[in-house]
Design a protein around this motif. Structure first.
Motif, PDB file in Angstrom:
ATOM      1  N   LEU A 232       0.831  -1.199   0.000  1.00  0.00           N
ATOM      2  CA  LEU A 232       0.000   0.000   0.000  1.00  0.00           C
ATOM      3  C   LEU A 232       0.867   1.250   0.000  1.00  0.00           C
ATOM      4  N   ALA A 233       0.367   2.289  -0.623  1.00  0.00           N
ATOM      5  CA  ALA A 233       1.071   3.565  -0.630  1.00  0.00           C
ATOM      6  C   ALA A 233       0.845   4.275   0.699  1.00  0.00           C
ATOM      7  N   PRO A 234       1.698   5.240   1.053  1.00  0.00           N
ATOM      8  CA  PRO A 234       1.523   5.973   2.316  1.00  0.00           C
ATOM      9  C   PRO A 234       0.127   6.589   2.418  1.00  0.00           C
TER      10      PRO A 234
ATOM     11  N   ASP B  35      -9.397  19.032  -8.933  1.00  0.00           N
ATOM     12  CA  ASP B  35      -8.492  17.915  -9.219  1.00  0.00           C
ATOM     13  C   ASP B  35      -9.309  16.634  -9.304  1.00  0.00           C
ATOM     14  N   THR B  36      -9.932  16.401 -10.473  1.00  0.00           N
ATOM     15  CA  THR B  36     -10.853  15.268 -10.618  1.00  0.00           C
ATOM     16  C   THR B  36     -10.157  13.996 -11.084  1.00  0.00           C
ATOM     17  N   ASN B  37      -9.089  14.126 -11.854  1.00  0.00           N
ATOM     18  CA  ASN B  37      -8.447  12.927 -12.394  1.00  0.00           C
ATOM     19  C   ASN B  37      -7.847  12.054 -11.288  1.00  0.00           C
ATOM     20  N   PRO B  38      -7.078  12.603 -10.338  1.00  0.00           N
ATOM     21  CA  PRO B  38      -6.573  11.744  -9.250  1.00  0.00           C
ATOM     22  C   PRO B  38      -7.689  11.116  -8.434  1.00  0.00           C
ATOM     23  N   ARG B  39      -8.823  11.812  -8.320  1.00  0.00           N
ATOM     24  CA  ARG B  39      -9.928  11.239  -7.568  1.00  0.00           C
ATOM     25  C   ARG B  39     -10.472  10.009  -8.291  1.00  0.00           C
ATOM     26  N   ALA B  40     -10.581  10.104  -9.605  1.00  0.00           N
ATOM     27  CA  ALA B  40     -11.036   8.945 -10.363  1.00  0.00           C
ATOM     28  C   ALA B  40     -10.020   7.800 -10.280  1.00  0.00           C
ATOM     29  N   GLN B  41      -8.739   8.135 -10.341  1.00  0.00           N
ATOM     30  CA  GLN B  41      -7.719   7.110 -10.206  1.00  0.00           C
ATOM     31  C   GLN B  41      -7.779   6.463  -8.824  1.00  0.00           C
ATOM     32  N   ALA B  42      -7.957   7.284  -7.787  1.00  0.00           N
ATOM     33  CA  ALA B  42      -8.038   6.745  -6.425  1.00  0.00           C
ATOM     34  C   ALA B  42      -9.241   5.824  -6.280  1.00  0.00           C
ATOM     35  N   ARG B  43     -10.353   6.190  -6.920  1.00  0.00           N
ATOM     36  CA  ARG B  43     -11.544   5.338  -6.834  1.00  0.00           C
ATOM     37  C   ARG B  43     -11.289   3.997  -7.513  1.00  0.00           C
ATOM     38  N   ALA B  44     -10.581   4.043  -8.627  1.00  0.00           N
ATOM     39  CA  ALA B  44     -10.271   2.791  -9.315  1.00  0.00           C
ATOM     40  C   ALA B  44      -9.308   1.941  -8.498  1.00  0.00           C
ATOM     41  N   VAL B  45      -8.305   2.586  -7.885  1.00  0.00           N
ATOM     42  CA  VAL B  45      -7.358   1.840  -7.051  1.00  0.00           C
ATOM     43  C   VAL B  45      -8.069   1.237  -5.848  1.00  0.00           C
ATOM     44  N   ALA B  46      -8.923   2.026  -5.190  1.00  0.00           N
ATOM     45  CA  ALA B  46      -9.644   1.534  -4.019  1.00  0.00           C
ATOM     46  C   ALA B  46     -10.537   0.356  -4.379  1.00  0.00           C
ATOM     47  N   GLN B  47     -11.216   0.459  -5.521  1.00  0.00           N
ATOM     48  CA  GLN B  47     -12.092  -0.626  -5.930  1.00  0.00           C
ATOM     49  C   GLN B  47     -11.298  -1.882  -6.263  1.00  0.00           C
ATOM     50  N   GLY B  48     -10.160  -1.687  -6.909  1.00  0.00           N
ATOM     51  CA  GLY B  48      -9.332  -2.847  -7.232  1.00  0.00           C
ATOM     52  C   GLY B  48      -8.794  -3.532  -5.981  1.00  0.00           C
ATOM     53  N   ARG B  49      -8.363  -2.723  -5.016  1.00  0.00           N
ATOM     54  CA  ARG B  49      -7.878  -3.302  -3.757  1.00  0.00           C
ATOM     55  C   ARG B  49      -9.004  -4.029  -3.021  1.00  0.00           C
ATOM     56  N   ALA B  50     -10.193  -3.436  -3.000  1.00  0.00           N
ATOM     57  CA  ALA B  50     -11.321  -4.070  -2.316  1.00  0.00           C
ATOM     58  C   ALA B  50     -11.702  -5.381  -3.000  1.00  0.00           C
ATOM     59  N   ASP B  51     -11.695  -5.386  -4.330  1.00  0.00           N
ATOM     60  CA  ASP B  51     -12.010  -6.619  -5.047  1.00  0.00           C
ATOM     61  C   ASP B  51     -10.976  -7.704  -4.745  1.00  0.00           C
TER      62      ASP B  51
END
Length: 828
Positions: free
Chosen positions: A200-202, A307-323
């Motif tokens: 995980l990242a900091p 800053d919408t692009n990092p938010r979308a990336q974070a949502r994708a990362v969070a979903q991938g980690r949860a899956d």
């Protein structure tokens, strides 16, 4: 009363008519109530139910605590079965569940880059304190627990300037809950969970939460109703008939006209149904838990709305980690499986730990998903350094005639201590710097001082004496004798050649100790001729009237006039023969013989503190008074100020003087000898007496002197010291040591504590093997208690009181006459 006049009588005589009358009465009653009133009544009932449920939830969750479990080095795979089976006893009676509800537990895996992987149990206040901790210790021997109030939620919440993207959900059984999950699959599910959340990242975090509470028999009966005995018997009957009856077997699922394929399909269906029925019957046995599994990952993002692009990336990362977390539970698939469910406000659900209606799992199923990992090489997992062992019941908890050690690290964490009578067998304290040795020593010193027992402390670093001085009560200032190498004030004098203080009978012991101390400290440059010169010189000086000092020794060897005045009165023929042969040597020959001794003496005596404390004339302090009358002698001899060899030499001379005072107790009846203590930090530097260490320790026990011998590792001890301390210092206290030392010390603690345990103790955490009434008790572990805060100015106050006491206790008139220059042949 006529039965026809009452409703019961009419019901008995004409049941149909009575039922019609009752129905008509109910319809009339309902007709008199408006529809709005019915709705209001229903809403009121629902609100009351909701209020009661919320009240019960708050009551159950009040005073909740969080237990962090540190995994032991070796985990028994069956420990989780024992843990969950043991806790099934927390199921409350039916009336208590109706009134107060049934508390549930939360078994949580959390992973963050900052703290690694942690396993915690959330325990409501309704469960008695200590119960879960003891169950963990019983199920997983060697596991450590740390119980605190829940300080932060499992999933981090948003902070100022940082928003949190949380993804996750809930896992529920995909088929009837009477069908079991897999409990026997390769690998370790917890290891897979932690690995899925690795890297995980900091600031990121992952959490898997398993809420569980015991299940009642009624709920279990409803669970197994669809797969009960009737279903299983029917399946078995079909299977038996299929085996003994020729021809095709048809079922409801068979299709007309399906000849050969139909028979194969029907046969397979029957076998599957039979296997499921058997598995369900096996699951129905034993205790059960109602559970819910939730999982979530949290990713921090900037709070900048543009800053919408990092938010979308974070949502994708969070979903991938949860899956990835949810996918791990696919290993549990058997007759049943876990299906994901998206839940709104999953972070709130995990934080509140609410358990509504969950899925029923057997103990083996729950143990499969909620246990300590068995993988010994799992990175980032918080592990217990050593197993925790509770003290035996006979270990004292403290009180009069004991020395406090600390607090047990298991169970109720009761105090632990060693009896004074057992402390006479001496304490061997071993551990590197910074693990708690000085804290333990300071507590025992302060306790001896408070109890009025004499204590002598020799500290080669200085911090131990400073800690004691800053915490001593003011009333003890007049009992303190202070040797401080960093102080500009004159120190007390303890002259090792002051024979009049110890009696002429102790002259030989004093000279032997002094020569042996120099020999052992300067053994690389010490030979038989040097030993002979020093011994003859000291005996010659001690035989003269008055008080000799070490400062007289260089003059005796280098000044002919001084030597002539001293030696002409020597009556011992052996000494006269030595000096006659010494006078026949040339100046060059004498210089060669005395050079090794004189250069050591000059380096020693050139230091003002040493010259005043060791060679300053008659002794101004008596160690026998300190030991017998509850005195407190603190010798602060930091190597940084005196040098290593000088610090060892001064400390060894103080130990020699102490031993002379102790051996004088042999003339006192045993019952009249008060207990006293000699505390040696870095003890290997100061045990340089002529008496063998094993004899010294054995004699000290009978003379009621307990030695506390502290040092860092066994490599600091010579073979003689190691064997003597191992056999005669019978109370062992071991802090974290190296693997090599742990291998040797484990002989004292096995099979209860292994060498791995001794080498993986935490700071301020020690293992002890003590005597109780002279017998070895089994080892246990404990933590040292921190010292009270230092009192500002107390060290200066005690030091000033010690100096004032020294100034008032000047030598007696007899001492003055004994050192009168007119009568002393040593004076020029």
């Amino acid at each position: 009363m006529n039965p026809e006049q009452g409703w019961l009588g009419r019901a008995l005589l004409a049941p149909g008519s009575a039922l019609a009358d009752l129905t008509e009465s109910v319809q009339q009653g309902l007709g008199s109530v408006s529809g709005l009133g019915v709705v209001a009544a229903v809403l009121a009932v629902l609100a009351a139910v909701r209020i009661v449920a919320e009240w019960r939830r708050r009551r159950l969750n009040a005073r909740a605590r969080q237990i962090t479990v540190l995994t032991p080095p070796e985990v028994d795979a069956k420990g989780a079965l024992a843990f969950w089976a043991h806790l099934i006893g927390q199921l409350r009676p039916a009336w208590a569940r109706v009134l107060w509800g049934q508390p549930h537990l939360g078994f949580e895996y959390t992973v963050t880059p900052e703290e690694g992987a942690a396993i915690r149990l959330w325990v409501p206040g309704a469960i008695p304190p200590g119960l879960i901790e003891r169950a963990i210790a019983s199920a997983w021997p060697g596991a450590h627990t740390d119980t605190l109030e829940p300080a932060r939620p499992p999933v981090p919440v948003a902070a100022k300037g940082v928003r949190r993207i949380v993804a996750g959900g809930e896992l529920r059984l995909g088929r009837r809950e009477g069908l079991p999950l897999s409990t026997d699959h390769s690998g370790d599910l917890v290891r897979d969970l932690i690995t899925a959340a690795d890297d995980l990242a900091p600031g990121q975090a992952a959490c898997v939460q398993i809420l569980a509470r015991p299940v009642t028999g009624r709920r279990l009966a409803r669970t197994s109703a669809s797969t009960g005995p009737s279903g299983m018997l029917a399946a078995l009957a079909r299977e038996v008939l299929g085996m003994v009856t020729p021809g095709p077997i048809t079922t409801r699922s068979s299709r007309p006209g399906a000849a050969r394929d139909g028979r194969a399909t029907d046969r397979q269906t029957t076998l599957e149904y039979t296997a499921a029925a058997r598995a369900a019957a096996a699951k129905a046995r034993g205790p059960h838990w109602e559970t819910v599994v939730r999982y979530a990952t949290s990713i921090p993002v900037s709070d900048d709305p543009e800053d919408t692009n990092p938010r979308a990336q974070a949502r994708a990362v969070a979903q991938g980690r949860a899956d990835a977390l949810a996918t791990v539970f696919g290993a549990c698939t058997d007759h049943n499986f876990y299906r994901r469910r998206r839940r709104l406000r999953i972070a709130t659900l995990i934080r509140q730990r609410r358990l509504g209606r969950g899925d029923v799992l057997s103990v083996p199923e729950l143990a499969t998903i909620a246990h300590l990992p068995t993988d010994t090489g799992l990175p980032g997992l918080q592990r217990a350094g050593a197993r925790a062992l509770s003290p035996a019941p006979e270990i004292p908890v403290g009180g009069e005639f004991t020395k406090p050690l600390g607090m047990a690290d298991t169970g109720t964490r009761r105090p632990v201590a060693v009896k004074i009578s057992d402390a006479r067998h001496h304490l061997h304290i071993l551990g590197p710097t910074g693990v708690g040795k000085s804290t333990l020593l300071a507590r025992t010193i302060l306790d001896d001082a408070e109890a009025g027992r004499g204590v002598i402390v020799i500290d080669p670093k200085g911090d131990l004496v400073t800690d004691v001085l800053s915490r001593l009560p003011s009333r003890m200032g007049d009992r303190v004798v202070l040797f401080d190498a960093d102080s500009s004030a004159p120190p007390p004098c303890v002259n090792p050649l002051d024979i009049d203080r110890i009696g002429r009978g102790g002259m030989d012991l004093a000279v032997d100790n002094l020569v042996t101390v120099f020999h052992r400290i300067f053994h690389q440059w010490w030979g038989p001729r040097t030993d002979d010169i020093m011994r003859a010189s000291l005996l010659t000086l001690c035989a003269q009237p008055g008080t000799a000092t070490l400062a007289d020794l260089p003059r005796l060897l280098t000044e002919p006039a001084f030597r002539a005045r001293i030696t002409h009165t020597t009556k011992d023929p052996v000494l006269r023969g030595f000096w006659d042969s010494y006078e026949t040597l040339s100046d060059t020959g004498r210089a060669q013989l005395t050079g090794p001794l004189l250069n050591k003496l000059r380096a020693f005596l050139l230091r003002p503190f040493v010259r005043a404390a060791i060679a300053g004339g008659p002794s101004t302090v008596e160690f026998s008074d300190i030991l017998d009358n509850g005195g407190i002698c603190l010798a602060r001899l930091p190597k940084g100020s005196l040098g290593e060899e000088t610090s060892r030499l001064v400390g060894s001379l103080l130990v020699a003087r102490t031993w002379q005072a102790v051996t004088a107790r042999a003339r006192v009846p045993a019952a009249e000898r008060p207990d006293a203590a000699l505390v040696l930090d870095e003890a290997q530097n100061f045990l340089n007496l002529s008496t063998p260490i094993e004899d010294m320790l054995a004699e000290a026990r009978g003379l009621r002197l307990s030695l506390l011998l502290a040092h860092q590792n066994l490599g600091q001890l010579s073979r003689e010291l190691r064997d003597g301390i191992s056999a005669n210092a019978r109370n062992k206290i071991v802090f974290a040591v190296s693997p090599d030392d742990a291998r040797d010390l484990a002989r004292h603690t096995e099979p209860w504590l292994s060498e791995h345990d001794l080498s993986h103790l935490d700071a301020f955490h020690a293992a002890a093997r003590l005597l109780v009434d002279g017998r070895n008790a089994r080892p246990f572990t404990f933590t040292t208690r921190p010292l009270d805060p230092p009192i500002p100015g107390r060290a200066r106050e005690i030091a000033a009181a010690a100096r004032a006491r020294l100034a008032t206790s000047s030598p007696a008139n007899s001492d003055t006459e004994r050192t009168d220059p007119a009568r002393d042949p040593r004076q020029p």
